[in-house]
Design a protein around this motif. Structure first.
Motif, PDB file in Angstrom:
ATOM      1  N   LEU A 136       0.780  -1.213   0.022  1.00 16.69           N
ATOM      2  CA  LEU A 136       0.051   0.010  -0.069  1.00 16.69           C
ATOM      3  C   LEU A 136       0.957   1.236   0.065  1.00 16.69           C
ATOM      4  CD1 LEU A 136      -2.924   1.471   0.305  1.00 16.69           C
ATOM      5  CD2 LEU A 136      -2.435   1.219   2.687  1.00 16.69           C
ATOM      6  N   ILE A 137       0.721   2.183  -1.041  1.00 18.87           N
ATOM      7  CA  ILE A 137       1.232   3.259  -1.136  1.00 18.87           C
ATOM      8  C   ILE A 137       0.050   4.598  -0.569  1.00 18.87           C
ATOM      9  CG2 ILE A 137       2.483   5.089  -2.220  1.00 18.87           C
ATOM     10  CD1 ILE A 137       3.836   2.879  -3.955  1.00 18.87           C
ATOM     11  N   ALA A 138       0.341   5.271   0.275  1.00 22.37           N
ATOM     12  CA  ALA A 138      -0.649   6.368   0.774  1.00 22.37           C
ATOM     13  C   ALA A 138      -0.035   7.526   0.571  1.00 22.37           C
ATOM     14  CB  ALA A 138      -0.980   6.302   2.345  1.00 22.37           C
ATOM     15  N   ALA A 139      -0.791   8.445  -0.109  1.00 23.18           N
ATOM     16  CA  ALA A 139      -0.254  10.041  -0.257  1.00 23.18           C
ATOM     17  C   ALA A 139      -1.419  10.922   0.187  1.00 23.18           C
ATOM     18  CB  ALA A 139       0.264  10.081  -1.762  1.00 23.18           C
ATOM     19  N   THR A 140      -1.768  11.118   1.515  1.00 30.69           N
ATOM     20  CA  THR A 140      -2.930  12.072   1.661  1.00 30.69           C
ATOM     21  C   THR A 140      -2.342  13.257   2.013  1.00 30.69           C
ATOM     22  OG1 THR A 140      -2.211  11.318   4.333  1.00 30.69           O
ATOM     23  CG2 THR A 140      -4.027  10.360   3.219  1.00 30.69           C
ATOM     24  N   ASP A 141      -2.859  14.246   1.212  1.00 32.82           N
ATOM     25  CA  ASP A 141      -2.579  15.733   1.095  1.00 32.82           C
ATOM     26  C   ASP A 141      -1.261  16.061   0.347  1.00 32.82           C
ATOM     27  OD1 ASP A 141      -3.382  18.375   1.396  1.00 32.82           O
ATOM     28  OD2 ASP A 141      -2.020  18.666   3.127  1.00 32.82           O
ATOM     29  N   VAL A 142      -0.890  15.267  -0.654  1.00 30.26           N
ATOM     30  CA  VAL A 142       0.300  15.346  -1.257  1.00 30.26           C
ATOM     31  C   VAL A 142      -0.108  15.926  -2.642  1.00 30.26           C
ATOM     32  CG1 VAL A 142       2.026  14.127  -2.770  1.00 30.26           C
ATOM     33  CG2 VAL A 142       1.738  13.637  -0.380  1.00 30.26           C
TER      34      VAL A 142
END
Length: 286
Positions: free
Chosen positions: A187-193
């Motif tokens: 899983l790759i997460a990018a919240t607010d990127v």
């Protein structure tokens, strides 16, 4: 993370920065007053004095419509911005701006019944809000952020097994373990990127290269009405952050080899008490 006029890097009082600070503050004041020609002149002065653009003057020029939106925000600007706000990061983002995207992502994971995940890569990890929100559904967590100061705060929270200072796309493209191997994540997460990116293709290609087979990508975006975008894939909005068109995000994901599992409209944050619309996306490699 910004609150509009408080978002630019605040230049210190060293003599060599006095002219820079004066030009930048003059540009902000003129922009706020509606004198866009004067603001443009001031922000161009800033760029001459600060070619690395640690104050984000190029973003301001795009926001007032006198320059084309760059492909992403200057690294020096993002790093300086978050370094300077690190000690009040959570207070501003969560308490004042009502930011809760990491918790919304946790709810989405539960609803979609995906996971648990062996390895999480949290891009733009900040002080660790996403790492903490996903702690019970991930085994090993890696965080990366451009701001050394917020990485230090994330370290203190013990939310991650590994932490790095760096730019997200470069990390995806270049990172190797000490033995030369190139790790993959479930899983790759990018919240607010994405509000700090414009063009999303390099990011998505980097994610494809680093995800395990059938791996998941989760991220948030900010959106603007179609009439504001005027057919553009992305633009710098009035709050000096990027907004991407929903159609652009969908087509880019499809071209990169992802299936969209969910693309939920959300309120990303509040700005001056008004909700900022966006989307929370969960996609899976085909």
């Amino acid at each position: 993370m910004s609150k509009d006029d408080t978002s630019p890097a605040e230049f210190d009082d060293e003599p060599e920065n006095e002219a820079l600070a004066e030009a930048y503050n003059r540009g902000l004041a003129l922009q706020k007053s509606g004198d866009l020609a004067g603001a443009e002149k001031a922000f161009r002065e800033v760029l001459e004095l600060d070619p690395e653009d640690s104050g984000g003057a190029s973003i301001r020029l795009a926001a007032i419509g006198v320059e084309k939106a760059p492909d992403k925000m200057p690294d020096a600007y993002v790093a300086t911005l978050f370094d300077q706000h690190a000690d009040v990061f959570d207070e501003i983002l969560v308490d004042e701006l009502g930011y809760c995207v990491p918790l919304l992502l946790r709810e989405m994971i539960q609803r979609l019944e995906v996971g648990p995940f062996e390895r999480l890569l949290d891009l733009g990890c900040g002080t660790g809000l996403t790492g903490m929100a996903l702690a019970d559904c991930t085994t090993h967590r890696t965080g990366i952020d451009l701001s050394e100061r917020v990485v230090e705060l994330a370290y203190d929270r013990e939310a991650y097994d590994d932490l790095y200072v760096g730019e997200a796309v470069e990390f995806l493209q270049e990172f190797e373990e000490e033995d030369g191997s190139r790790p993959a994540w479930d899983l790759i997460a990018a919240t607010d990127v994405f509000p700090y990116l414009g063009a999303v293709e390099p990011f998505l290609q980097g994610a494809v290269d680093r995800l395990a087979p059938k791996g998941y990508l989760a991220f948030s975006t900010e959106t603007l009405p179609a009439d504001a975008l005027q057919g553009r894939n992305y633009m710098v909005g009035p709050k000096s952050r990027f907004a991407q068109a929903e159609s652009y995000i969908r087509s880019s994901l499809d071209e990169a080899g992802f299936e969209v599992l969910a693309m939920d409209p959300i309120t990303v944050r509040l700005e001056e008490g008004e909700p900022v619309p966006g989307h929370l996306v969960m996609a899976q490699l085909r």
